[in-house]
Motif scaffolding. Structure first.
Motif, short mmCIF file in Angstrom:
data_model
loop_
_atom_site.label_atom_id
_atom_site.label_comp_id
_atom_site.label_asym_id
_atom_site.label_seq_id
_atom_site.Cartn_x
_atom_site.Cartn_y
_atom_site.Cartn_z
N LYS A 12 0.84 -1.21 0.00
CA LYS A 12 0.00 0.00 0.00
C LYS A 12 0.87 1.25 0.00
CE LYS A 12 -3.99 -1.87 2.43
NZ LYS A 12 -4.76 -1.83 3.68
N TRP A 13 1.92 1.27 0.82
CA TRP A 13 2.81 2.43 0.84
C TRP A 13 3.48 2.63 -0.51
CZ3 TRP A 13 2.33 6.13 4.07
CH2 TRP A 13 1.86 5.88 5.35
N PHE A 14 3.90 1.54 -1.12
CA PHE A 14 4.48 1.60 -2.46
C PHE A 14 3.46 2.15 -3.46
CE2 PHE A 14 5.41 -0.51 -6.54
CZ PHE A 14 6.66 0.02 -6.79
N ALA A 15 2.23 1.67 -3.37
CA ALA A 15 1.18 2.13 -4.29
C ALA A 15 0.86 3.61 -4.09
CB ALA A 15 -0.08 1.29 -4.09
N TYR A 16 0.88 4.10 -2.85
CA TYR A 16 0.64 5.53 -2.60
C TYR A 16 1.70 6.38 -3.30
CZ TYR A 16 -2.55 4.05 1.13
OH TYR A 16 -3.56 3.48 1.85
N ALA A 17 2.96 5.99 -3.17
CA ALA A 17 4.04 6.76 -3.77
C ALA A 17 3.97 6.71 -5.29
CB ALA A 17 5.39 6.24 -3.28
N VAL A 18 3.73 5.54 -5.85
CA VAL A 18 3.62 5.41 -7.31
C VAL A 18 2.41 6.18 -7.81
CG1 VAL A 18 3.20 3.78 -9.19
CG2 VAL A 18 4.87 3.23 -7.43
N GLY A 19 1.29 6.09 -7.11
CA GLY A 19 0.09 6.82 -7.51
C GLY A 19 0.31 8.33 -7.52
N LEU A 56 3.13 9.87 -7.98
CA LEU A 56 3.99 10.18 -9.11
C LEU A 56 3.22 10.14 -10.43
CD1 LEU A 56 6.90 10.73 -10.09
CD2 LEU A 56 7.18 8.27 -10.28
N VAL A 57 2.40 9.11 -10.62
CA VAL A 57 1.65 8.98 -11.88
C VAL A 57 0.66 10.12 -12.05
CG1 VAL A 57 -0.08 7.54 -13.05
CG2 VAL A 57 1.97 6.50 -12.08
N VAL A 58 -0.06 10.46 -10.99
CA VAL A 58 -1.03 11.56 -11.08
C VAL A 58 -0.31 12.87 -11.40
CG1 VAL A 58 -2.59 13.00 -9.70
CG2 VAL A 58 -2.80 10.51 -9.64
N ALA A 112 9.59 14.95 -6.55
CA ALA A 112 10.73 14.52 -5.72
C ALA A 112 10.26 13.69 -4.53
CB ALA A 112 11.51 15.75 -5.25
N VAL A 113 9.19 14.13 -3.88
CA VAL A 113 8.65 13.37 -2.73
C VAL A 113 8.18 11.99 -3.18
CG1 VAL A 113 6.74 13.31 -1.09
CG2 VAL A 113 8.07 15.40 -1.37
N ALA A 114 7.53 11.93 -4.34
CA ALA A 114 7.03 10.64 -4.83
C ALA A 114 8.19 9.69 -5.17
CB ALA A 114 6.16 10.85 -6.06
N VAL A 115 9.22 10.19 -5.82
CA VAL A 115 10.37 9.34 -6.17
C VAL A 115 11.06 8.86 -4.90
CG1 VAL A 115 12.64 9.35 -7.26
CG2 VAL A 115 10.69 10.31 -8.46
N TRP A 116 11.26 9.74 -3.95
CA TRP A 116 11.88 9.33 -2.68
C TRP A 116 10.95 8.39 -1.92
CZ3 TRP A 116 16.69 9.34 -1.24
CH2 TRP A 116 17.57 10.21 -1.85
N GLY A 117 9.64 8.60 -2.03
CA GLY A 117 8.69 7.70 -1.38
C GLY A 117 8.77 6.30 -1.93
N ILE A 118 8.94 6.17 -3.24
CA ILE A 118 9.10 4.84 -3.85
C ILE A 118 10.37 4.19 -3.32
CG2 ILE A 118 9.54 3.63 -6.02
CD1 ILE A 118 7.75 5.75 -7.36
#
Length: 92
Positions: A41-48, A50-52, A74-80
């Motif tokens: 789920k955490w991975f999906a939040y970060a990818v989502g 980034l995609v949005v 940047a936050v999304a990439v670091w989140g992944i």
């Protein structure tokens, strides 16, 4: 200068590979236990996020959101990266 063109075979190979790579986390989520599901789920939040941010047209955003777009990416990439690191550290 010569312009490069992709072969017509490239989409025939790329599209199924994209679908397979995008569906792999979904299949893993369905067969996972509770801890693994939370990590996915955490991975999906970060990818989502980034995609949005990458596919949302800039014309739909207010000016202040356009300025924040780089920070959100940047936050999304670091989140992944963090989500993958936590998953590897726990040993899944």
């Amino acid at each position: 200068m010569r312009q490069l063109q992709a072969s017509p075979i490239v989409p025939l190979i790329a599209i199924p590979l994209f679908v397979a790579s995008a569906s792999a986390p979904l299949v893993r989520f369905r067969h996972a236990q509770a801890d693994q599901r939370q990590q996915l789920k955490w991975f999906a939040y970060a990818v989502g996020l980034l995609v949005v941010n990458l596919f949302l047209p800039g014309s739909l955003l207010p000016d202040w959101a356009k300025d924040l777009s780089g920070v959100v990416i940047a936050v999304a990439v670091w989140g992944i990266a963090v989500a993958i690191g936590i998953t590897v550290d726990i040993g899944i």
